[in-house]
Design a protein around this motif. Structure first.
Motif, PDB file in Angstrom:
ATOM      1  N   THR A  53      13.205   3.742 -10.649  1.00  0.00           N
ATOM      2  CA  THR A  53      12.052   4.187 -10.013  1.00  0.00           C
ATOM      3  C   THR A  53      11.172   4.540 -10.917  1.00  0.00           C
ATOM      4  OG1 THR A  53      12.423   6.469  -9.399  1.00  0.00           O
ATOM      5  CG2 THR A  53      13.636   4.876  -7.999  1.00  0.00           C
ATOM      6  N   VAL A  54       9.923   4.931 -10.253  1.00  0.00           N
ATOM      7  CA  VAL A  54       8.830   5.439 -11.117  1.00  0.00           C
ATOM      8  C   VAL A  54       9.203   6.676 -11.973  1.00  0.00           C
ATOM      9  CG1 VAL A  54       7.808   6.718  -9.264  1.00  0.00           C
ATOM     10  CG2 VAL A  54       6.172   5.989 -11.227  1.00  0.00           C
ATOM     11  N   THR A  55      10.250   7.453 -11.233  1.00  0.00           N
ATOM     12  CA  THR A  55      10.645   8.663 -12.146  1.00  0.00           C
ATOM     13  C   THR A  55      11.572   8.380 -13.194  1.00  0.00           C
ATOM     14  OG1 THR A  55      12.574   9.070 -10.726  1.00  0.00           O
ATOM     15  CG2 THR A  55      10.599  10.096  -9.823  1.00  0.00           C
ATOM     16  N   TYR A  76      12.485   0.067  -7.902  1.00  0.00           N
ATOM     17  CA  TYR A  76      12.393   0.067  -6.536  1.00  0.00           C
ATOM     18  C   TYR A  76      10.911   0.616  -6.599  1.00  0.00           C
ATOM     19  CZ  TYR A  76      13.056   2.448  -2.149  1.00  0.00           C
ATOM     20  OH  TYR A  76      13.040   3.245  -0.908  1.00  0.00           O
ATOM     21  N   GLY A  77       9.976  -0.111  -6.509  1.00  0.00           N
ATOM     22  CA  GLY A  77       8.432   0.358  -6.271  1.00  0.00           C
ATOM     23  C   GLY A  77       7.541  -1.028  -6.942  1.00  0.00           C
ATOM     24  N   VAL A  78       6.638  -0.796  -6.624  1.00  0.00           N
ATOM     25  CA  VAL A  78       5.414  -2.104  -7.019  1.00  0.00           C
ATOM     26  C   VAL A  78       5.144  -1.789  -8.504  1.00  0.00           C
ATOM     27  CG1 VAL A  78       3.512  -1.044  -5.925  1.00  0.00           C
ATOM     28  CG2 VAL A  78       3.678  -3.602  -6.233  1.00  0.00           C
ATOM     29  N   GLY A  79       4.764  -0.622  -8.746  1.00  0.00           N
ATOM     30  CA  GLY A  79       4.099  -0.152  -9.943  1.00  0.00           C
ATOM     31  C   GLY A  79       5.262  -0.179 -11.105  1.00  0.00           C
ATOM     32  N   TYR A  80       5.238  -0.652 -12.133  1.00  0.00           N
ATOM     33  CA  TYR A  80       6.197  -0.811 -13.475  1.00  0.00           C
ATOM     34  C   TYR A  80       5.722  -0.420 -14.775  1.00  0.00           C
ATOM     35  CZ  TYR A  80       4.273  -5.576 -13.566  1.00  0.00           C
ATOM     36  OH  TYR A  80       3.380  -6.578 -13.481  1.00  0.00           O
ATOM     37  N   VAL A 101       5.600  -5.078   0.467  1.00  0.00           N
ATOM     38  CA  VAL A 101       6.160  -4.253   1.424  1.00  0.00           C
ATOM     39  C   VAL A 101       5.737  -2.847   1.564  1.00  0.00           C
ATOM     40  CG1 VAL A 101       8.382  -5.567   1.777  1.00  0.00           C
ATOM     41  CG2 VAL A 101       8.371  -3.620  -0.013  1.00  0.00           C
ATOM     42  N   LEU A 102       4.953  -2.370   0.600  1.00  0.00           N
ATOM     43  CA  LEU A 102       4.501  -1.067   0.655  1.00  0.00           C
ATOM     44  C   LEU A 102       2.885  -1.035   0.772  1.00  0.00           C
ATOM     45  CD1 LEU A 102       3.729  -1.049  -2.425  1.00  0.00           C
ATOM     46  CD2 LEU A 102       5.802   0.056  -2.843  1.00  0.00           C
ATOM     47  N   SER A 103       2.125  -2.375   0.885  1.00  0.00           N
ATOM     48  CA  SER A 103       0.897  -2.353   0.824  1.00  0.00           C
ATOM     49  C   SER A 103       0.257  -1.530   2.176  1.00  0.00           C
ATOM     50  CB  SER A 103       0.265  -3.954   1.057  1.00  0.00           C
ATOM     51  OG  SER A 103       1.094  -4.315  -0.057  1.00  0.00           O
ATOM     52  N   ALA A 241      -3.295   5.253  -7.218  1.00  0.00           N
ATOM     53  CA  ALA A 241      -2.732   4.269  -7.915  1.00  0.00           C
ATOM     54  C   ALA A 241      -1.812   4.882  -8.861  1.00  0.00           C
ATOM     55  CB  ALA A 241      -3.724   3.618  -8.602  1.00  0.00           C
ATOM     56  N   ARG A 242      -2.247   5.332  -9.905  1.00  0.00           N
ATOM     57  CA  ARG A 242      -1.400   6.002 -10.981  1.00  0.00           C
ATOM     58  C   ARG A 242      -2.311   7.117 -11.679  1.00  0.00           C
ATOM     59  NH1 ARG A 242       2.581   4.601  -8.830  1.00  0.00           N
ATOM     60  NH2 ARG A 242       4.249   3.152  -9.768  1.00  0.00           N
ATOM     61  N   GLY A 243      -1.682   8.241 -12.060  1.00  0.00           N
ATOM     62  CA  GLY A 243      -2.354   9.495 -12.681  1.00  0.00           C
ATOM     63  C   GLY A 243      -3.195   9.237 -13.844  1.00  0.00           C
ATOM     64  N   PRO A 288       1.926  14.955  -2.777  1.00  0.00           N
ATOM     65  CA  PRO A 288       3.141  14.813  -3.638  1.00  0.00           C
ATOM     66  C   PRO A 288       3.667  13.215  -3.710  1.00  0.00           C
ATOM     67  CG  PRO A 288       4.113  15.676  -1.754  1.00  0.00           C
ATOM     68  CD  PRO A 288       2.601  15.375  -1.338  1.00  0.00           C
ATOM     69  N   HIS A 289       2.992  12.190  -4.084  1.00  0.00           N
ATOM     70  CA  HIS A 289       3.102  10.826  -4.242  1.00  0.00           C
ATOM     71  C   HIS A 289       3.989  10.232  -3.082  1.00  0.00           C
ATOM     72  CE1 HIS A 289       3.761   7.545  -7.591  1.00  0.00           C
ATOM     73  NE2 HIS A 289       3.745   7.017  -6.266  1.00  0.00           N
ATOM     74  N   LEU A 290       3.034  10.397  -1.857  1.00  0.00           N
ATOM     75  CA  LEU A 290       3.772   9.704  -0.598  1.00  0.00           C
ATOM     76  C   LEU A 290       3.447   8.560  -0.068  1.00  0.00           C
ATOM     77  CD1 LEU A 290       3.033  13.363   1.497  1.00  0.00           C
ATOM     78  CD2 LEU A 290       5.381  12.316   0.254  1.00  0.00           C
ATOM     79  N   GLY A 291       2.875   7.850  -1.040  1.00  0.00           N
ATOM     80  CA  GLY A 291       1.942   6.493  -0.715  1.00  0.00           C
ATOM     81  C   GLY A 291       3.029   5.578   0.131  1.00  0.00           C
ATOM     82  N   SER A 292       4.375   5.205  -0.244  1.00  0.00           N
ATOM     83  CA  SER A 292       5.256   4.520   0.415  1.00  0.00           C
ATOM     84  C   SER A 292       6.180   5.070   1.156  1.00  0.00           C
ATOM     85  CB  SER A 292       5.864   3.639  -0.559  1.00  0.00           C
ATOM     86  OG  SER A 292       6.747   4.360  -1.666  1.00  0.00           O
ATOM     87  N   ALA A 293       6.035   6.630   1.458  1.00  0.00           N
ATOM     88  CA  ALA A 293       7.000   7.309   2.272  1.00  0.00           C
ATOM     89  C   ALA A 293       7.275   7.310   3.544  1.00  0.00           C
ATOM     90  CB  ALA A 293       6.865   8.531   1.683  1.00  0.00           C
ATOM     91  N   ALA A 300      12.506  -1.191   3.556  1.00  0.00           N
ATOM     92  CA  ALA A 300      11.841  -2.598   3.073  1.00  0.00           C
ATOM     93  C   ALA A 300      11.892  -2.750   1.340  1.00  0.00           C
ATOM     94  CB  ALA A 300      10.701  -2.823   3.720  1.00  0.00           C
ATOM     95  N   MET A 301      11.654  -1.589   0.740  1.00  0.00           N
ATOM     96  CA  MET A 301      11.586  -1.601  -0.549  1.00  0.00           C
ATOM     97  C   MET A 301      13.082  -1.846  -1.273  1.00  0.00           C
ATOM     98  SD  MET A 301       8.865   1.569  -1.398  1.00  0.00           S
ATOM     99  CE  MET A 301       8.929   1.641  -3.010  1.00  0.00           C
ATOM    100  N   GLY A 302      13.786  -1.458  -0.673  1.00  0.00           N
ATOM    101  CA  GLY A 302      15.433  -1.333  -1.172  1.00  0.00           C
ATOM    102  C   GLY A 302      15.873  -2.675  -0.559  1.00  0.00           C
TER     103      GLY A 302
HETATM  104  C1  DGY Z   1       5.035   2.225  -6.426  1.00  0.00           C
HETATM  105  O1  DGY Z   1       5.811   1.346  -5.608  1.00  0.00           O
HETATM  106  O2  DGY Z   1       4.632   1.910  -7.410  1.00  0.00           O
HETATM  107  C2  DGY Z   1       4.879   3.640  -5.951  1.00  0.00           C
HETATM  108  O3  DGY Z   1       3.984   4.343  -6.340  1.00  0.00           O
HETATM  109  C3  DGY Z   1       6.412   4.493  -5.872  1.00  0.00           C
HETATM  110  O4  DGY Z   1       6.712   4.157  -7.130  1.00  0.00           O
END
Ligand code: DGY
Length: 323
Positions: A53-55, A76-80, A101-103, A241-243, A288-293, A300-302
């Motif tokens: 994941t992003v972490t 697991y996430g859109v950003g890579y 799926v997280l849009s 988006a990203r920090g 706290p980074h809840l966008g897709s939460a 759906a991401m999984g």
């Molecule tokens: C993403 O999918 O990129 C979200 O920010 C979670 O990582």
């Protein structure tokens, strides 16, 4: 035939973990603590697939270990931007993500932040919880409207477009967009959006600015003090988006010195260790980074990762291959 050996680096929704266990020889990270770089290097020798994941920071060093077994990183996430894609590519390691799926949910959190920042919801909530509310009065915590205002969107991919729909059709907002490539007129026309070539030409004309471009080095500090100076004093900046897209000291200075009105942030440099000066800015809404939460989206991401794995291990090119 032996099942592929898979490592899942964080806990996932139960339904998805169950499904993964049925199809693969899976190791879960029961501690739910992010792997260290050394643990990750070790995992690259033991597993056919790793699902980060992003972490998980996945720099070049991780691809330099000897006897790598891993063939696919199913993010697991859109950003890579946390994965060194060119290092993965040079070893022929496939990387996939989970777009689409997280849009909706990321767009929803963007509107949440826009409304909270505009209507001073954070200040109001803190006041009530601190038992300091003195009652209704015409001048109390007066904010600003979304309706009819102009929203600037940087990065007009799937999430940016969903934000535009909500803002335009829900709040009658005028939409200006800046994007690296030109956007198909049929997409722009859905929200009556106008594409502006340069960020600097967009900034003076918007009341809200929402960032939806990728992170990574190419967009580091895209919004810094020069850009903030170009914005209206009444403007509100939203970052889901990203920090790294925003220069923290510049934004903190702008928030403290009325260069802009407010900010709504869901992502930070060095998460979860955000610059503590944000905590001194009452005009910053901090999530706290809840966008897709949401349950729906996290499941759906999984399932999207599982689809990518199934495609990969049956010899197909996964739909969401990014490298
Ligand atoms: C993403 O999918 O990129 C979200 O920010 C979670 O990582």
């Amino acid at each position: 035939m032996e099942k592929p050996k898979i490592l899942v680096t964080r806990r996932w929704p139960a339904k998805v973990e169950k499904k993964l266990s049925e199809s693969f020889d899976v190791t879960f990270n029961d501690t739910d603590i992010a792997l260290s770089i050394n643990d990750f290097c070790d995992a690259m020798k033991k597993f056919d697939a790793i699902l980060p994941t992003v972490t998980d920071k996945i720099p070049k060093k991780i691809f330099e270990v000897e006897n790598i077994r891993t063939q696919i990183l199913g993010n697991y996430g859109v950003g890579y931007a946390h994965i060194d894609i060119s290092a993965a590519k040079s070893l022929g390691i496939t990387v996939t993500n989970t777009p689409d799926v997280l849009s909706d949910c990321t767009a929803d959190i963007t509107l949440t932040l826009m409304l909270m920042a505009a209507r001073r919801a954070g200040e109001g909530e803190r006041e009530v919880r601190a038992n300091q509310w003195e009652g209704w009065r015409p001048t109390h915590l007066v904010g600003t409207k979304l309706t009819g205002k102009t929203l600037g969107i940087i990065g007009f991919g799937r999430i940016g477009q969903e934000v535009a729909k909500r803002a335009h059709h829900g709040f009658g907002m005028k939409i200006l967009v800046q994007n690296r490539s030109s956007i198909d007129p049929s997409i722009l026309s859905q929200t009556n959006a106008v594409q502006i070539n340069k960020i600097n030409d967009l900034l003076p004309h918007i009341d809200f600015l929402s960032l939806h471009c990728p992170g990574g080095e190419e967009n580091r500090d895209l919004i810094g003090s020069a850009e903030l100076q170009l914005m209206k004093k009444e403007a509100i900046l939203i970052n889901t988006a990203r920090g790294e897209v925003v220069n923290d000291p510049a934004l903190i200075y702008a928030l403290k010195n009325n260069i802009i009105n407010a900010a709504g942030l869901d992502v930070y440099n060095e998460e979860p260790n955000l610059n503590k000066e944000y905590l001194d800015c009452p005009n910053a809404i901090l999530l706290p980074h809840l966008g897709s939460a949401t349950n729906e989206t996290r499941e759906a991401m999984g399932f999207r990762v599982i689809k990518n794995l199934n495609e990969f291990f049956s010899g197909k090119v996964p739909e969401d291959k990014v490298s």
